[in-house]
Design an enzyme around this catalytic site. Structure first.
Site, short mmCIF file in Angstrom:
data_model
loop_
_atom_site.label_atom_id
_atom_site.label_comp_id
_atom_site.label_asym_id
_atom_site.label_seq_id
_atom_site.Cartn_x
_atom_site.Cartn_y
_atom_site.Cartn_z
N PRO A 249 34.05 64.18 -22.20
CA PRO A 249 35.21 63.35 -22.59
C PRO A 249 35.76 62.59 -21.38
O PRO A 249 36.54 63.11 -20.59
CB PRO A 249 36.21 64.38 -23.11
N ASP A 426 36.19 63.90 -16.09
CA ASP A 426 35.83 64.77 -17.20
C ASP A 426 37.10 65.51 -17.60
O ASP A 426 37.59 66.36 -16.84
CB ASP A 426 34.73 65.74 -16.75
N HIS A 427 37.65 65.20 -18.79
CA HIS A 427 38.95 65.75 -19.17
C HIS A 427 38.91 67.26 -19.38
O HIS A 427 39.96 67.91 -19.43
CB HIS A 427 39.45 65.06 -20.45
N ARG A 428 37.73 67.85 -19.50
CA ARG A 428 37.64 69.30 -19.60
C ARG A 428 37.97 69.96 -18.27
O ARG A 428 38.38 71.13 -18.24
CB ARG A 428 36.23 69.72 -20.04
#
Length: 454
Positions: A249, A426-428
């Site tokens: 994401p 990376d939004h994680r």
């Protein structure tokens, strides 16, 4: 009994390769360290060394064969006293013969120990499984001798050769690191990192299928195009970028950095460089950016991480990959410990890596790994862009061109050189506030470059 020579995994993600050339013939004697073949990976042509002594009994895969699967038999090595007849009953040359046992997955580290030992060692190591206490230690004769001379414990080392075998490169890596041996925990961490690179192939519960080739070609009139087959590099780039956009994401943050102080410092430092010799250097703007990104991750260590389903990998080193365009694709050579190196060290190392990247002479360990990366298109006049994250990294910095534009300072309009920097996250792993913190540190170092010298 005859020893099978298997197609080695020259990188953690290698599934198949091209056996470009044999440098030995059937019946020829070889000893440990002899280069016996050349194998083309997606990035380069690598030499392969023998790690055992013996006689080449039979070549099973002909030179020039493409798509040879990792862990397929490519030849047979006979030990002293064994006759050529021992290999004569084996299948004919030119077709891959898979050794019985588990097939090689996309991430060899997880199952490398399940495959038989081979008589091959790549001069650039792949990734293997650690040898542990109570298990039979797989090591080449040369590696055993070097370990004995250096008083290293082979049982605590992980091998990077096929089947988890400890090879000369592993001994050299340990000696280079000051004798520190990576144990089982490190090996497990590498395996976890590899899990993150397995393509998902689905989004929102729906399988994503590209348009079929026949439908695409039907759109265009026959004779108005030609088909240029994809080489291994282009196939790998396509696979990894699709994987990245489908499974990571992305979000993007952009700042504008004033370059005037950096350009002035660069000019002064280059003027002080010796004209020649080992301490000579010529700093580029990109060298400052590499250092700034590394220091920013040092100041915000939570962003120097990789997502895995098992847990977050918080990296203890800051290794910065830098995209280098080559004909037909790109390499991303890695500057290791970039936060600890001086600007001149980064500059000279980057020039060497870039030169060898364009000649496709990099070893896999020189362009694989890394904890973040940079893509700089400023030299092409690109003002700003969003880069695609290179799995399993959590960030990539996209750098645009520096332009002279009018800016307002203390109520006055002045001309300043401004450069756009966009951080893909990376939004994680990296939330908005953390990404903003990293980008703020980058901007601070670029606009006050003297801080990079202390």
């Amino acid at each position: 009994m005859p020893t099978p020579i298997l197609m080695p995994a020259l990188s953690p993600t290698m599934e198949e390769g091209k056996l470009a050339k044999w440098l030995v013939k059937e019946g020829q004697k070889v000893k440990s360290g002899d280069v016996i073949a050349e194998i083309e990976t997606d990035k380069a042509t690598m030499e392969v060394e023998a790690v055992d002594e013996g006689t080449v009994g039979k070549i099973l895969i002909a030179a020039g064969t493409e798509g040879v699967k990792v862990n397929s038999q490519i030849a047979i090595l006979l030990e002293d006293g064994e006759s050529m007849a021992a290999a004569a009953a084996l299948p004919a040359s030119g077709k891959a013969v898979t050794v019985p046992g588990p097939s090689a997955p996309a991430t060899p580290p997880a199952s490398a120990s399940a495959t038989p030992a081979t008589a091959l060692q790549a001069t650039a190591p792949a990734t293997g499984k650690a040898n542990g206490p109570g298990t039979r230690i797989l090591a080449s004769p040369l590696a055993r001798r070097l370990a004995t001379e250096a008083k290293l414990d082979l049982a605590s080392m992980k091998g990077s050769g096929p089947g988890g075998r400890i090879v000369k490169a592993d001994i050299a890596a340990v000696l280079k690191s000051g004798g520190r041996v990576a144990g089982p925990k490190a090996a497990a961490g590498m395996a976890s990192a590899a899990v993150a690179t397995v393509p998902g192939g689905a989004a929102g519960g729906l399988t994503i299928r590209p348009m079929a080739d026949t439908k695409i070609m039907a759109i265009y009139e026959q004779g108005t195009y030609e088909i240029l087959p994809h080489d291994n590099m282009r196939k790998t780039i396509a696979k990894r970028l699709v994987e990245s956009k489908q499974t990571i994401p992305h979000f993007y943050l952009t700042v504008e950095c004033h370059l005037d102080q950096l350009l002035a410092a660069r000019k002064r430092l280059n003027a002080k460089s010796p004209l020649e010799g080992p301490h000579a250097y010529k700093l580029s703007v990109n060298d400052f950016i590499i250092k700034a990104l590394a220091l920013a991750l040092r100041d915000a260590p939570a962003a120097n991480a990789t997502w895995t389903e098992q847990g977050m990998l918080r990296h203890k080193r800051i290794d910065v990959g830098v995209a280098v365009a080559v004909e037909g694709g790109l390499f991303t050579p890695v500057i290791r410990h970039a936060d600890l190196k001086t600007l001149s060290e980064i500059s000279n190392e980057m020039k060497d890596l870039a030169t060898r990247a364009r000649a496709r002479k990099l070893a896999p360990q020189e362009y694989q790994g890394g904890t973040t990366s940079i893509s700089n298109l400023g030299m092409y006049g690109i003002k700003s862009f969003d880069a695609v994250i290179n799995p399993p990294h959590a960030t990539i910095l996209a750098v645009g061109a520096g332009e002279e534009i009018p800016v307002v300072r203390e109520g006055k309009v002045e001309v300043a050189t401004v450069m756009s920097c966009t951080l893909s996250c990376d939004h994680r792993v990296v939330d908005g506030a953390l990404g903003a913190l990293v980008l703020g540190h980058i901007k601070s170092y670029i606009e006050d470059p003297v801080r990079m010298l202390v």
